[in-house]
Design a protein around this motif. Structure first.
Motif, PDB file in Angstrom:
ATOM      1  N   HIS A   1      -8.547   3.424   0.829  1.00 56.21           N
ATOM      2  CA  HIS A   1      -7.497   3.557  -0.175  1.00 56.21           C
ATOM      3  C   HIS A   1      -8.098   3.464  -1.574  1.00 56.21           C
ATOM      4  O   HIS A   1      -9.254   3.062  -1.743  1.00 56.21           O
ATOM      5  N   HIS A   2      -7.309   3.855  -2.559  1.00 59.01           N
ATOM      6  CA  HIS A   2      -7.689   3.736  -3.971  1.00 59.01           C
ATOM      7  C   HIS A   2      -6.985   2.534  -4.579  1.00 59.01           C
ATOM      8  O   HIS A   2      -5.829   2.246  -4.243  1.00 59.01           O
ATOM      9  N   GLU A   3      -7.667   1.870  -5.475  1.00 62.90           N
ATOM     10  CA  GLU A   3      -7.040   0.830  -6.289  1.00 62.90           C
ATOM     11  C   GLU A   3      -6.978   1.305  -7.728  1.00 62.90           C
ATOM     12  O   GLU A   3      -8.000   1.651  -8.329  1.00 62.90           O
TER      13      GLU A   3
ATOM     14  N   THR B   1      -2.309  -4.003 -10.502  1.00 64.69           N
ATOM     15  CA  THR B   1      -3.002  -3.090  -9.606  1.00 64.69           C
ATOM     16  C   THR B   1      -2.016  -2.401  -8.676  1.00 64.69           C
ATOM     17  O   THR B   1      -1.084  -3.011  -8.154  1.00 64.69           O
TER      18      THR B   1
ATOM     19  N   ARG C   1      -2.091   0.102  -5.187  1.00 61.66           N
ATOM     20  CA  ARG C   1      -2.945   0.562  -4.097  1.00 61.66           C
ATOM     21  C   ARG C   1      -2.301   1.772  -3.434  1.00 61.66           C
ATOM     22  O   ARG C   1      -1.089   1.792  -3.210  1.00 61.66           O
TER      23      ARG C   1
ATOM     24  N   LEU D   1       0.844  -1.187   0.000  1.00 62.67           N
ATOM     25  CA  LEU D   1       0.000   0.000   0.000  1.00 62.67           C
ATOM     26  C   LEU D   1       0.883   1.242   0.000  1.00 62.67           C
ATOM     27  O   LEU D   1       1.712   1.422   0.898  1.00 62.67           O
TER      28      LEU D   1
ATOM     29  N   ARG E   1     -11.796   2.261  -2.367  1.00 66.32           N
ATOM     30  CA  ARG E   1     -12.065   1.171  -1.424  1.00 66.32           C
ATOM     31  C   ARG E   1     -12.316   1.680  -0.008  1.00 66.32           C
ATOM     32  O   ARG E   1     -12.243   0.915   0.945  1.00 66.32           O
TER      33      ARG E   1
END
Length: 501
Positions: free
Chosen positions: A194-196, A203, A205, A13, A191
């Motif tokens: 957080h963003h994906e 992907t 994150r 992350l 999410r």
């Protein structure tokens, strides 16, 4: 240091991901990299940094004298100009302070000069003054007939835009930022915490997201549900004249601006050429970077009036760039605190000048959105190789050649690019992966023959570098020692970067 072009993306992350590795996105990544607590990444759909709008501009370090007073652009250009000038001096980015002359060709334009001088004063630039036809002719003896006067704008400079972007990215990567190229973002999913980011390579994150996607900033904005602006690609075509034309022009020659932009100008470059352009054509296609017969004819017509002898000089090349124009007359830089997201849109031709100030402003907006960056540190600025004409190039330095004859072995004779410079850029922090990327870093193939002579040799060197990198020998590695000295430092080991029109 992490530079990836292919393969899976890291699964951890991130604290911040910046979309867009142009001059603004790279400046933001550099600013974030000053905070060692943050885990950051810079992603771009292209195979190189600065490969969109940033690579095709008029390469002017502006004073901001003609920006809209009180606008965000005005403030950031004014502040960014000073910051970038200091950074260029520290890193070796080529800059030449020539000053500009805003030339009036008719009575209406002449009458507009006092208002432009007053606007400059409101923007904090008090050094302008109106000069008459006689002084103008003394200062620019090759100017075309009929000029009535000019606004003298001291402080305007020419700069290498490619080295600037590369310096930012190099500093960021050396400080731990992940640089992921060939990594087009196709979807952004919130999410909650957080963003994906869905990309062509997997992907990513991230807790916070910065959209500095240039021409595609509106598309990224819409992926997050925002519709604040629309980017209209504004094509600017330019003609690059041979170095033999350099003595024809002493200043940056600007027209009185119009609603579409600053208009057609004539300016020297730090590489010793002379630029004529740009046009200003609003288009629908964000890929339309081709030149047109109509556009080039218009430029020649304008150029014949400004500097008549220029259009009879040999042309080295022509090119076109797309500026990210919007329906607004100011930058579109704003935070969406509830989404942990900052948009950096509508950055037009002044983005190069304002880049460091934009980055600082974005960090403030991220803080407003809840990001705690932690303590800052001053990273060691990279020392960039000189590819300008105003300072000695490696082939002119006896000390480098004595230590390593490769710096005296020319590969590109038009631009005097040595084997040592090409070798060193393959070993640099952000190495080139294409012939165009190599040209921007060294100017190999950028001269009057456009690679007709050196093309095969340059292609072979690039192929050899790629082969060595794939075999793990490290020539193209992004993990070499940060302490390797460069010719700019007075040693013989490792040049790191760039070029322009």
């Amino acid at each position: 240091m992490r530079v990836t072009h292919h393969g899976p993306l890291p699964g951890e992350l991130h604290d911040v991901v910046v979309i867009g590795a142009g001059v603004v996105g790279s400046a933001v990544a550099r600013a974030l990299a000053r905070h060692p607590r943050l885990r950051t990444a810079l992603v771009d759909a292209s195979d190189d940094i600065g490969n969109g709008t940033s690579k095709a501009n008029t390469a002017i370090l502006h004073t901001g004298f003609d920006a809209v007073p009180g606008s965000l652009e005005s403030r950031l250009v004014r502040e960014g100009s000073r910051e970038l000038a200091r950074y260029a001096a520290a890193t070796g980015i080529p800059v030449e302070p020539l000053g500009a002359l805003l030339v009036a060709w008719d009575r209406e334009q002449l009458d507009a000069l006092p208002a432009l001088a007053a606007k400059a004063a409101r923007n904090g630039h008090h050094g302008t003054r109106i000069i008459g036809a006689d002084e103008l002719r003394r200062r620019e003896p090759r100017l075309g007939p009929g000029a009535l006067g000019a606004l003298d704008v001291p402080g305007e400079s020419i700069i290498c835009p490619w080295t600037t972007t590369l310096a930012y990215a190099t500093e960021a990567v050396r400080a731990g930022t992940g640089l992921h190229l060939n990594c087009r973002v196709t979807r952004v999913t919130d999410r909650g915490d957080h963003h994906e980011l869905t990309t062509g390579r997997g992907t990513l994150r991230t807790r916070y997201l910065v959209n500095a996607a240039g021409l595609h900033a509106d598309a990224i904005d819409r992926l997050l549900g925002h519709d604040d602006f629309t980017v209209t690609p504004r094509r600017g075509q330019l003609i690059v004249y041979d170095k033999l034309a350099r003595d024809l022009v002493r200043h940056i020659l600007l027209p009185v601006p119009t609603a579409l932009g600053k208009g057609v100008l004539v300016t020297p470059t730090v590489y010793g050429n002379v630029l004529l352009g740009p046009t200003a054509e609003d288009l629908d296609d964000k890929r339309a970077t081709g030149s047109t017969a109509e556009g080039l004819a218009l430029l020649r017509e304008q150029g014949r009036r400004i500097v008549p002898e220029l259009v009879d000089e040999e042309v080295t090349t022509v090119y076109a760039g797309l500026r990210a124009a919007t329906e607004h007359d100011d930058y579109r830089v704003r935070a969406h605190p509830g989404r942990r997201y900052v948009t950096v849109g509508g950055i037009r031709s002044t983005g190069l000048t304002a880049s460091m100030a934009i980055a600082r402003h974005v960090l403030g907006l991220l803080g407003d959105a809840g990001l705690d960056p932690g303590p800052a540190r001053e990273n060691e600025p990279p020392r960039m190789p000189n590819i300008g004409e105003a300072f000695p190039r490696p082939w002119q330095r006896a000390d480098l050649i004595a230590a390593d004859p490769a710096y005296g072995t020319l590969v590109c004779h038009c631009e005097r690019v040595s084997l040592g410079e090409i070798r060193d850029t393959f070993r640099s922090t952000v190495p080139p992966r294409s012939l165009d990327a190599l040209r921007r870093r060294t100017r190999a193939r950028a001269g009057r023959c456009q690679g007709f002579f050196c093309g095969p040799a340059v292609s072979a060197l690039l192929a050899e570098s790629e082969s060595e990198s794939e075999s793990g020998s490290g020539c193209g590695s992004a993990t070499e020692s940060d302490s390797t000295p460069t010719p700019a430092d007075g040693a013989s080991a490792s040049v790191t970067e760039d070029a322009a029109p």
